[in-house]
Design an enzyme around this catalytic site. Structure first.
Site, short mmCIF file in Angstrom:
data_model
loop_
_atom_site.label_atom_id
_atom_site.label_comp_id
_atom_site.label_asym_id
_atom_site.label_seq_id
_atom_site.Cartn_x
_atom_site.Cartn_y
_atom_site.Cartn_z
NE ARG A 8 6.90 -0.83 10.39
CZ ARG A 8 5.77 -0.71 9.71
NH1 ARG A 8 5.73 -0.04 8.58
NH2 ARG A 8 4.68 -1.28 10.18
NE ARG B 206 7.89 -3.06 6.65
CZ ARG B 206 6.59 -2.82 6.63
NH1 ARG B 206 6.03 -2.26 5.57
NH2 ARG B 206 5.83 -3.12 7.65
NE ARG C 95 2.48 -5.06 11.49
CZ ARG C 95 3.61 -5.15 10.76
NH1 ARG C 95 4.64 -5.84 11.22
NH2 ARG C 95 3.70 -4.53 9.62
NE ARG D 260 -4.02 -1.23 10.44
CZ ARG D 260 -2.96 -0.80 9.75
NH1 ARG D 260 -3.00 0.32 9.06
NH2 ARG D 260 -1.86 -1.51 9.74
CE LYS E 273 -1.98 -0.99 3.95
NZ LYS E 273 -1.35 -2.27 4.35
#
Ligand code: ADP
Length: 187
Positions: free
Chosen positions: A133, A127, A144, A88, A13
């Protein structure tokens, strides 16, 4: 034009939102980015959000709805925005509706990015190595993805019933996917 980018973590996204913003001149706003900035700046919002984010849980609606109101009331949002990472939950989607109605607008396009779970996990772990992160750990990634299925995926039906949803296959080159996105919104 009000566009919502919907899809699980790792679906692309953010990448596609940046390309679409560039193409349309509309601002792209990501609640994830706003929350990470709040954490970084140690604001009260950041302090509240961090515990949820690190666990891979959603930040509670009562916090996010205020943030969404603040975003949609910005002057730069007057002609439309690209919403990345929100709404969300159904409660957030209803808040977006209320706020847009009050400015005589409505959600025009919802793009649902579809990527297999194996591919999502592979991308998110990659990532973490690149960006570090704190919510890209294996445990938080699993959480998640579960939270997405339970809290966010119902929005696919919510917007499909309204006739504004387009499914975007999220695998292929970035350019190929960007073309699908542009065709879906007529940009
Ligand atoms: P991703 O889509 O990869 O999970 P985001 O940057 O969109 O990344 O979100 C990171 C985290 O920020 C989420 O796991 C959640 O804790 C929080 N967050 C972002 N947007 C929202 C939202 N609209 N509602 C609740 N929590 C949110």
């Amino acid at each position: 034009m009000y566009v919502i980018l919907l899809g699980p973590p790792g679906a692309g996204k953010g990448t596609q939102g940046i390309i679409l913003a560039d193409r349309t001149g509309l601002p792209r706003i990501s609640t994830g980015d706003l929350l990470r900035a709040a954490v970084h700046n140690a604001t009260p919002l950041g302090h509240r959000a961090k515990q949820f984010m690190d666990q891979g849980l959603l930040v509670p609606d009562e916090v996010i709805v205020g943030l969404i109101a603040e975003v949609l009331e910005r002057p730069e949002a007057a002609n439309g925005i690209i919403m990345d990472g929100f709404p969300r939950t159904v409660a957030q989607a209803e808040a977006v509706d209320r706020l847009l109605v009050s400015r005589n607008a409505a959600v025009d396009h919802v793009l649902s990015f579809e990527v297999s779970k194996e591919e999502l996990v592979r991308r998110l772990l990659g990532r973490q190595q690149a960006e570090g992160r704190s919510d890209d750990t294996p445990e938080a990634i699993e959480r998640r993805l579960q939270v997405y299925r339970k809290e966010t995926e119902p929005l696919v039906t919510f917007y499909r019933d309204r006739g504004v949803l387009t499914a975007i296959p999220g695998t292929g080159s970035i350019g190929t996917i960007a073309t699908r996105v542009q065709e879906a919104v007529g940009a």
